[in-house]
Design a protein around this motif. Structure first.
Motif, short mmCIF file in Angstrom:
data_model
loop_
_atom_site.label_atom_id
_atom_site.label_comp_id
_atom_site.label_asym_id
_atom_site.label_seq_id
_atom_site.Cartn_x
_atom_site.Cartn_y
_atom_site.Cartn_z
N LEU A 13 -5.26 -8.09 -0.03
CA LEU A 13 -4.70 -7.04 -0.86
C LEU A 13 -5.39 -5.65 -0.57
N THR A 14 -4.79 -4.71 -0.45
CA THR A 14 -5.40 -3.36 -0.50
C THR A 14 -5.47 -2.77 -2.01
N SER A 15 -6.74 -2.21 -2.36
CA SER A 15 -6.72 -1.50 -3.40
C SER A 15 -5.90 -0.42 -3.96
N THR A 26 -5.97 -12.71 -0.75
CA THR A 26 -5.12 -12.70 -1.89
C THR A 26 -5.45 -13.87 -3.05
N ASP A 27 -6.38 -14.82 -2.67
CA ASP A 27 -6.51 -15.98 -3.49
C ASP A 27 -7.98 -15.61 -4.39
N SER A 47 1.35 -5.32 -7.93
CA SER A 47 2.62 -4.57 -7.25
C SER A 47 2.10 -3.96 -6.17
N GLY A 48 0.73 -3.94 -5.72
CA GLY A 48 0.35 -3.28 -4.33
C GLY A 48 -0.20 -1.74 -4.68
N ASN A 49 0.22 -0.90 -4.05
CA ASN A 49 -0.43 0.38 -3.86
C ASN A 49 -0.23 1.27 -5.01
N GLU A 52 3.62 1.97 -6.05
CA GLU A 52 4.29 1.05 -6.56
C GLU A 52 3.89 0.53 -7.96
N THR A 53 2.71 0.45 -8.28
CA THR A 53 2.17 0.12 -9.37
C THR A 53 2.43 1.02 -10.55
N THR A 54 2.44 2.24 -10.28
CA THR A 54 2.63 3.39 -10.98
C THR A 54 4.28 3.32 -11.54
N CYS A 55 5.01 3.02 -10.54
CA CYS A 55 6.61 2.90 -10.87
C CYS A 55 6.65 1.58 -11.60
#
Length: 218
Positions: A13-15, A26-27, A47-49, A52-55
């Motif tokens: 995952l990316t911050s 991921t774990d 949710s990712g970046n 997408e998190t904001t949305c």
């Protein structure tokens, strides 16, 4: 084999903070109830970046979000992604008291968010009541729906509280809106402010229909 190829094989995952500068497998993360996890100052989201998190946060918000409210939750600046999402027509916004509130694009969800936001604004205004005439008919309908879900005692006390907020003539106005007897409203107001409330009963002892005892034939 490059580091990124290895990470891709393992899953990573990316911050969403620090412009995606940090990575984690991921774990490793244990996300909280908001779907967020942090390691030191780096923040990650299911949710990712950040976009997408904001949305997702705006879509699922109970009353929408202002930029300041969402920034407190996500711990990063959100003005840029909010504006980008709005321009992409993925979220909507409405100006309330000079501040933009960002809302879902889905009509039903947006309507509920707007009503909840409007209701909160009303609730925090000192001496203001949701039953005042200047409020929208739509919000009054929601208040009446809520009122219909209460039991007899709760209705009486709620009506008394709203009457107190309105001040002079409040008993009559509340009685008209909620279709109650004006004496019922006054009684609820007196009970509430005299702390004359029985927590265990809906009716006062002895109230309601008299119990009918079956008589045995002689």
């Amino acid at each position: 084999m490059t580091v990124f190829r290895k990470l891709k094989e393992l899953g990573y995952l990316t911050s969403y903070s620090h412009r995606g500068k940090y990575y984690t497998l991921t774990d490793i993360p244990h996300f909280d109830e908001l779907g967020l996890w942090s390691c030191r100052s780096a923040w990650f989201s299911i949710s990712g970046n950040l976009l997408e998190t904001t949305c997702q946060f705006v879509d699922e918000a109970e009353a929408g979000f202002t930029a300041a409210e969402l920034q407190r939750l996500l711990h990063v600046g959100v003005k840029e992604p909010l504006l980008k999402l709005y321009r992409q027509k993925r979220i909507d916004r409405k100006e309330v008291d000079g501040v933009y509130v960002y809302l879902s694009r889905e009509k039903g969800r947006k309507r509920n968010q707007r009503l909840t936001r409007e209701g909160r604004l009303v609730a925090v205004e000192i001496g203001h009541s949701p039953l005042r005439e200047e409020l929208s008919q739509e919000l009054n309908a929601v208040i009446i729906l809520f009122f219909s879900l209460l039991d007899e005692k709760q209705r009486r006390l709620y009506a008394g509280l709203e009457s107190h907020k309105l001040g002079h003539g409040g008993d009559r106005k509340v009685a008209e809106v909620l279709e109650l007897d004006v004496h019922t409203v006054a009684r609820g107001r007196h009970e509430l402010f005299a702390s004359d409330v029985e927590r265990e009963r809906v009716r006062r002892k002895g109230g309601g229909r008299k119990r009918v005892e079956k008589k045995r034939p002689k």
